[in-house]
Motif scaffolding. Structure first.
Motif, short mmCIF file in Angstrom:
data_model
loop_
_atom_site.label_atom_id
_atom_site.label_comp_id
_atom_site.label_asym_id
_atom_site.label_seq_id
_atom_site.Cartn_x
_atom_site.Cartn_y
_atom_site.Cartn_z
N ALA A 174 0.86 -1.20 0.00
CA ALA A 174 0.00 0.00 0.00
C ALA A 174 0.89 1.25 0.00
CB ALA A 174 -0.92 0.00 1.21
N ILE A 175 1.29 1.69 -1.18
CA ILE A 175 2.17 2.85 -1.31
C ILE A 175 1.34 4.12 -1.36
CG2 ILE A 175 4.03 3.88 -2.66
CD1 ILE A 175 4.70 1.13 -1.49
N THR A 176 1.72 5.09 -0.56
CA THR A 176 1.09 6.41 -0.58
C THR A 176 2.18 7.46 -0.71
OG1 THR A 176 1.22 6.69 1.83
CG2 THR A 176 -0.74 5.58 0.95
N PRO A 177 1.83 8.67 -1.15
CA PRO A 177 2.86 9.72 -1.22
C PRO A 177 3.53 9.96 0.13
CG PRO A 177 0.90 10.39 -2.44
CD PRO A 177 0.55 9.11 -1.73
N GLU A 178 2.78 9.79 1.22
CA GLU A 178 3.35 10.05 2.55
C GLU A 178 4.39 9.00 2.93
OE1 GLU A 178 -0.19 12.17 1.82
OE2 GLU A 178 0.06 9.98 1.87
N VAL A 310 -6.14 -8.68 0.22
CA VAL A 310 -5.80 -7.30 0.58
C VAL A 310 -4.48 -6.89 -0.08
CG1 VAL A 310 -5.13 -5.80 2.50
CG2 VAL A 310 -7.07 -7.35 2.74
N SER A 311 -3.50 -7.78 -0.07
CA SER A 311 -2.21 -7.47 -0.70
C SER A 311 -2.38 -7.22 -2.19
CB SER A 311 -1.24 -8.63 -0.48
OG SER A 311 -0.98 -8.82 0.89
N THR A 312 -3.25 -8.00 -2.84
CA THR A 312 -3.50 -7.82 -4.26
C THR A 312 -4.12 -6.46 -4.53
OG1 THR A 312 -3.88 -10.20 -4.45
CG2 THR A 312 -4.59 -8.82 -6.29
N VAL A 313 -5.13 -6.11 -3.75
CA VAL A 313 -5.80 -4.81 -3.91
C VAL A 313 -4.79 -3.68 -3.68
CG1 VAL A 313 -7.58 -3.29 -2.99
CG2 VAL A 313 -8.05 -5.73 -3.26
N ASN A 314 -3.97 -3.81 -2.64
CA ASN A 314 -2.98 -2.77 -2.33
C ASN A 314 -1.99 -2.58 -3.48
OD1 ASN A 314 -4.12 -2.36 0.17
ND2 ASN A 314 -2.61 -3.58 1.27
N GLY A 317 -3.60 -0.97 -6.50
CA GLY A 317 -3.87 0.43 -6.17
C GLY A 317 -2.61 1.27 -6.19
N SER A 318 -1.50 0.70 -5.72
CA SER A 318 -0.23 1.44 -5.71
C SER A 318 0.28 1.68 -7.12
CB SER A 318 0.80 0.66 -4.89
OG SER A 318 0.40 0.56 -3.54
N LEU A 319 0.12 0.70 -8.01
CA LEU A 319 0.52 0.93 -9.40
C LEU A 319 -0.27 2.08 -10.01
CD1 LEU A 319 0.95 -2.68 -10.88
CD2 LEU A 319 2.73 -1.01 -10.35
N ARG A 320 -1.56 2.16 -9.66
CA ARG A 320 -2.36 3.29 -10.17
C ARG A 320 -1.86 4.61 -9.59
NH1 ARG A 320 -6.74 -0.47 -9.47
NH2 ARG A 320 -7.72 -0.96 -11.47
N ILE A 321 -1.56 4.62 -8.30
CA ILE A 321 -1.09 5.85 -7.66
C ILE A 321 0.23 6.30 -8.27
CG2 ILE A 321 -0.14 6.75 -5.50
CD1 ILE A 321 -2.25 5.11 -4.02
N LEU A 322 1.16 5.37 -8.46
CA LEU A 322 2.47 5.73 -9.03
C LEU A 322 2.33 6.22 -10.47
CD1 LEU A 322 4.70 2.86 -7.62
CD2 LEU A 322 4.69 5.26 -6.93
N GLY A 323 1.31 5.73 -11.18
CA GLY A 323 1.13 6.16 -12.56
C GLY A 323 0.72 7.62 -12.67
#
Length: 592
Positions: A174-178, A310-314, A317-323
């Protein structure tokens, strides 16, 4: 785990169904090893039909079996459980690409098996559905990584991957900018990462996420295989229980390669819920096999399955955020060089726009590359020079004063850089000298050609040369311009940033010139001035008109006063509608 390219299709036919062996004619027949493994699972008078078929033919083989009677049909992969990846060879960049290639390949191979199960209408786990629905993200991100990965590898790429992998593990994907900024802030300084390494990190992080998704896909694919195998054994145990031979069937179950895996046993029990005569013996077999109560084991497997989802969803989701992540903001939060340059005593650097700041950082990077100083040391040297001179750091990074910074940091300036600077210092002289030299050379060629053509008179040759100077000088100018454009790319002008509004000490007046020709032109210019205010409502921005009368044979014209009064009244009306006296009028009287 690499999914097999061929599948094993089995059909267990009840008594009285003829000769089902001919149903799969045309496919590779089941070999002796398969008959020896699955033949003992047949009950009296049952028949077994089986074949190894390519993935694309699985549905056809299953259809033929079902059309031949009412068999129990199963599709098995017979693949090995996931194994740890082997060691990588090559330089850091090659290792990164190898990780990406391997992760993408394993991901698609695992998804291929899940797609087969879906086409056969088998039940899929929640993680499997996520993997199939979002597999395009792995394809698009892998393509972007290959397209944007620098050709020259960084010495810190291995360290970057370790940091990225640790971040993915710590956050469960679960990667976030923070947490991304916090990770780089913690690992940047002790790891000695350069600015280029920081810019590279988002790509490396995507590789780590794709690898994680690959691991999840392999685990999910293996779980799906255990599910398919459990379906076969549930069918065999239920049939054996009805025939009174369940104990003999459980003896064969002990030799099943999937038996040691708890997930297989739990799937088996779940599929026997409606078969009470087979469920109890199977449960006792499970308790004996795994030594005790099954409740903790069931809870553990369900928890593991939920965690995988949950790991799959995370990860997706992180690939989308990094994009869509604006990494420039994170970079400036964590960069040590940025923090040092923002100590600019003149206060110019932190208030300049991003392109200007980026130019400054690139200069710091280039100087550090050709000097014994690190990037932060170069940045601090620029700040020291700014303090001494009473100027600002951009002065020592983007102007001729860069020579002082290079001297301060003992930089070995490349020859090409010295040459470009010399050309820019004497740009005008060099420009016209090249045009003159080329024109002279062309003129000499023209005179020589005329002489060869038979013109021997000196005066005639001189006239030919003079007449040729005009077109030849134009040709020489075009050649020099092309050389300048190709060899000396334009440099961006430093700019200030007013994204958060114009500060008081940078208050600006925008003056628009106009001619007082007629009342319609005056009204039109006043409307455009109002539009400029509405488009730029900053509080420290003023707008003005610079009005001139048209040419006239006399110093004044009867219509002048009416036009001037119209524009003056228009400015008064604008200031009445928009408080703050934002509009001003400048007027020049007509002079000879």
């Amino acid at each position: 785990m690499r999914s097999a390219s061929r599948r094993l299709v089995l059909g267990f036919f009840p008594p009285g169904t003829g000769h089902p062996e001919s149903v799969l004619r045309g496919f590779s027949p089941a070999d002796r090893r398969i008959k020896s493994r699955y033949g003992p699972l047949l009950l009296p008078e049952e028949r077994l039909a089986g074949a190894r078929v390519a993935r694309e033919n699985v549905q056809e083989a299953a259809r033929r079996l079902r059309d031949a009677g009412s068999p129990s049909v199963f599709v098995l992969y017979e693949a090995e459980p996931p194994q740890p990846a082997g060691e990588l060879r090559g330089d850091a960049r090659q290792q990164l690409l190898t990780r990406l290639d391997r992760g993408e390949r394993n991901f698609h191979d695992a998804c291929a098996g899940l797609e087969d199960a879906l086409r056969l209408h088998h039940t899929l786990a929640a993680a499997a559905e996520w993997l199939l629905d979002n597999s395009y993200l792995v394809v698009t991100n892998a393509a972007e990584i290959r397209r944007n990965l620098p050709k020259h590898h960084s010495a810190a790429e291995a360290r970057l991957y370790d940091i990225a992998r640790a971040l993915v593990e710590r956050t469960d994907g679960a990667i976030t900018p923070e947490n991304l900024a916090e990770c780089l802030r913690e690992d940047h300084e002790p790891s000695g990462l350069t600015m280029a390494d920081l810019w590279l990190f988002p790509l490396v992080l995507r590789v780590a996420l794709i690898e994680r998704l690959s691991d999840i896909a392999r685990e999910t694919g293996w779980s799906q295989q255990l599910h398919e195998t459990a379906s076969l054994w549930a069918d065999r145990l239920a049939a054996a229980a009805r025939a009174g031979t369940v104990d003999a069937m459980l003896t064969h179950l002990d030799a099943e390669p999937a038996a040691p895996f708890p997930h297989f046993g739990i799937e088996l029990l779940e599929q026997l819920q409606d078969e009470e005569s087979a469920l109890a013996p199977a449960q006792r077999w499970m308790e004996r096999r795994f030594g005790g109560s099954l409740a903790p084991l069931v809870q553990q497997e369900h928890t593991h399955e939920a965690a995988r989802r949950v790991s799959t969803v995370n990860a997706f989701g992180s690939l989308r955020i990094l994009g869509r992540l604006e990494f420039a903001e994170i970079f400036e939060q964590v960069s040590r060089v940025e923090a040092d340059l923002r100590k600019d005593p003149g206060g110019i650097y932190p208030r300049s726009d991003f392109d200007t700041r980026d130019q400054c950082r690139h200069v710091v990077e280039q100087i550090a590359r050709h000097s014994p100083s690190s990037e932060p040391e170069v940045a601090r040297a620029a700040v020291r020079l700014a303090w001494r001179s009473g100027g600002h750091v951009a002065q020592f990074l983007l102007s001729s004063s860069i020579a002082e910074l290079e001297k301060e940091t003992a930089t070995r300036v490349p020859v090409r850089t010295k040459l470009v600077r010399a050309v820019r210092r004497h740009a005008t002289l060099l420009y016209f000298s090249l045009i003159f030299a080329l024109t002279a050379c062309f003129a000499v060629v023209v005179i020589a050609l005329a002489h060869e053509a038979g013109a021997r008179n000196i005066a005639a040759l001189a006239i030919y040369g003079i007449l040729a100077l005009f077109p030849l000088s134009e040709l020489a100018m075009q050649i020099v311009n092309a050389l300048v454009i190709s060899m000396l790319p334009p440099a961006k002008l430093p700019k200030m940033s007013f994204r958060d509004g114009i500060p008081e000490d940078q208050a600006t007046l925008v003056v628009v010139p106009m001619m007082l020709t007629n009342p319609d032109a005056v009204r039109h210019e006043l409307e455009k001035l109002e539009i400029r205010l509405l488009a730029n409502p900053e509080s420290n921005l003023w707008f003005g008109l610079l009005a001139d009368f048209t040419d006239c044979a006399h110093a004044s014209d009867p219509a002048d006063e009416a036009l001037l009064e119209a524009v003056r009244q228009g400015i008064v009306d604008l200031n009445r509608r928009y408080p703050g006296e934002r509009f001003v009028l400048f007027h020049r009287q007509r002079v000879w």
